[in-house]
Each structure stands twice: as structure tokens, then as C-alpha cells.
Design a protein around this motif. Sequence first.
Motif, PDB file in Angstrom:
ATOM      1  N   LEU A  74      50.862  65.709  82.437  1.00  0.00           N
ATOM      2  CA  LEU A  74      52.496  65.245  82.721  1.00  0.00           C
ATOM      3  C   LEU A  74      52.915  64.386  81.445  1.00  0.00           C
ATOM      4  O   LEU A  74      52.219  63.132  81.452  1.00  0.00           O
ATOM      5  CB  LEU A  74      52.686  64.405  83.956  1.00  0.00           C
ATOM      6  CG  LEU A  74      54.054  64.014  84.358  1.00  0.00           C
ATOM      7  CD1 LEU A  74      55.169  65.223  84.632  1.00  0.00           C
ATOM      8  CD2 LEU A  74      54.188  63.173  85.618  1.00  0.00           C
ATOM      9  N   VAL A  75      53.860  64.901  80.565  1.00  0.00           N
ATOM     10  CA  VAL A  75      54.340  63.794  79.563  1.00  0.00           C
ATOM     11  C   VAL A  75      55.393  62.981  80.056  1.00  0.00           C
ATOM     12  O   VAL A  75      56.336  63.326  80.932  1.00  0.00           O
ATOM     13  CB  VAL A  75      54.956  64.549  78.491  1.00  0.00           C
ATOM     14  CG1 VAL A  75      55.448  63.920  77.565  1.00  0.00           C
ATOM     15  CG2 VAL A  75      53.487  65.494  77.945  1.00  0.00           C
ATOM     16  N   LEU A  76      55.180  61.653  79.972  1.00  0.00           N
ATOM     17  CA  LEU A  76      56.282  60.798  80.309  1.00  0.00           C
ATOM     18  C   LEU A  76      56.756  60.296  79.059  1.00  0.00           C
ATOM     19  O   LEU A  76      56.103  59.349  78.087  1.00  0.00           O
ATOM     20  CB  LEU A  76      55.493  59.732  81.027  1.00  0.00           C
ATOM     21  CG  LEU A  76      56.176  58.426  81.565  1.00  0.00           C
ATOM     22  CD1 LEU A  76      57.240  58.772  82.443  1.00  0.00           C
ATOM     23  CD2 LEU A  76      55.273  57.357  82.109  1.00  0.00           C
ATOM     24  N   THR A  77      58.064  60.336  78.693  1.00  0.00           N
ATOM     25  CA  THR A  77      58.737  59.814  77.315  1.00  0.00           C
ATOM     26  C   THR A  77      59.949  59.636  77.511  1.00  0.00           C
ATOM     27  O   THR A  77      60.822  59.840  78.289  1.00  0.00           O
ATOM     28  CB  THR A  77      58.230  60.881  76.446  1.00  0.00           C
ATOM     29  OG1 THR A  77      58.781  60.078  75.318  1.00  0.00           O
ATOM     30  CG2 THR A  77      59.004  62.078  76.529  1.00  0.00           C
ATOM     31  N   ALA A  78      60.243  58.641  76.531  1.00  0.00           N
ATOM     32  CA  ALA A  78      61.778  58.316  76.303  1.00  0.00           C
ATOM     33  C   ALA A  78      62.462  59.214  75.601  1.00  0.00           C
ATOM     34  O   ALA A  78      63.946  59.193  75.187  1.00  0.00           O
ATOM     35  CB  ALA A  78      61.680  56.938  75.726  1.00  0.00           C
ATOM     36  N   ARG A  79      61.851  60.475  74.944  1.00  0.00           N
ATOM     37  CA  ARG A  79      62.611  61.395  74.001  1.00  0.00           C
ATOM     38  C   ARG A  79      63.095  62.387  75.146  1.00  0.00           C
ATOM     39  O   ARG A  79      62.507  63.080  75.742  1.00  0.00           O
ATOM     40  CB  ARG A  79      61.358  62.157  73.294  1.00  0.00           C
ATOM     41  CG  ARG A  79      60.763  61.099  72.459  1.00  0.00           C
ATOM     42  CD  ARG A  79      59.563  61.579  71.443  1.00  0.00           C
ATOM     43  NE  ARG A  79      58.855  60.625  70.737  1.00  0.00           N
ATOM     44  CZ  ARG A  79      57.677  61.028  70.248  1.00  0.00           C
ATOM     45  NH1 ARG A  79      57.259  62.517  70.263  1.00  0.00           N
ATOM     46  NH2 ARG A  79      57.131  60.271  69.753  1.00  0.00           N
TER      47      ARG A  79
END
Length: 223
Positions: A74-79
Motif C-alpha cells: 500500500l503506497v502512502l504518499t503526499a503525491r
Amino acid sequence: MRVLIIEDNDRLSLLLAEGLTRRGFSCDVAGSLTSAADHIAVTAYDVLVLDLGLPDGDGVDWLKSLPALHAPVLVLTARASVGERIIGLDAGADDYIVKPADPDEIAARLRALLRRPGSREPTLIEVGELTFDPAAREARFRDAPLRLGRREAALLEVLMKRPDAVVSREAIETALYSWDDAVSANALEATASRLRRRLADAGAGGLIHVVRGVGYYLGEVAN
Ligand code: CA
């Protein structure tokens, strides 16, 4: 369920680890890609939570460079842009969530990933008249809910996944504790004895068996 959180913001990784721990996950935290690689080399994780901007590289490039990884990511990002999401998913991420994210939503997404076909997580584990719901963290005997602490529930879950098989102490400890937990020598015995007591109170006594020095197993479900 054991999770590796790869995130360089200490405050965020701590909040996330606390939130997921309360929801039944066992969490380790890596603050860089190098540290993440070290963790993966020695521990089998059920799922990874990956931040993209890390001090020693980009999470997308790292995902692409990884040899076959058997845990969903699971990618967690501000992008937040659609283009960035597509790049992440193409690189091998299984799902994508934009910061700031609520721990409840992250936990729900992780459970959804773990329920996918071919994943190791069943929706409901049943052994005789005992059932365990991994998402709700709820155990029932003859349909009556059992009141279990977080670790007692995790122990029961591990044993119910392999009924009648001896599960090694090492495998149980891996599932129950993260690297940061100070685990005393008899912590597992104490958890197992509380679990036994709760089961006995519910009329399901005599199910948890110990094989001294080896591990534990869930035997015959009492009638
Ligand atoms: Ca970051």
C-alpha cells in the motif's frame, strides 16, 4: 498480521504504528529504503505500507527494483495527482492512499489487500464451533463473542489458521510482537495462559496445547 511501515517522518510512522497496532496489526517501522530491505531480508511481512519520498531514494524506483515480493504494497504518499498514482501502481503497488490518511481507512485498505484472492488472509477462520474474524478481531465460540486482549486474539488467530499443527514459538512471536516490543522470556506463556482461561470461561477449555520448548497447537474442539 505483520506490517512493515516504510516512512521517514517519525511522528507519522509512530501515529500509524500505534493506530494499526490498536487495530490488531503487528507493526515494524523502517525510516529508509536501506532499513526496509534489512527488515524484509529477515522477516516475512503480510503487507507493506510504503511512503514514496524517502531519504535514500524514491519508493517507486525501489518497488521496481525489488525481486518478487510476496506481500502486497500500500503506497502512502503526499503525491496526489492521477499521473503519480498510475506510476505507483505500474511499479507494483497494490493500492494507493493519499496523505493525510485516517488510520481506520488505512487499516480497512490493508485488510482488503489481505483478502484478495491468493492472499493469505481468509475472511472468517472456522475451527469446529470456534470462529475468528480477522477484520473485526472478534472470536466467537458457539456464536457467543469471546472477550480477548489484542495479543490473546492474535495468538488464537495464528493457531486457528493451522489447526492440529504445532506452531513454533518463533513463528508465534513473529506474528505477535514487533521488533520494538520488549518481549520477556515468559510473555508468550502469560498470553497463552490468559487465552486458555478465557476459552475455558466460555466453555471451550482444553483447546490450546503446549509442546514444551517447541510451540503450541490448537487441538480437538470440545463438545
Ligand atoms: Ca517522506
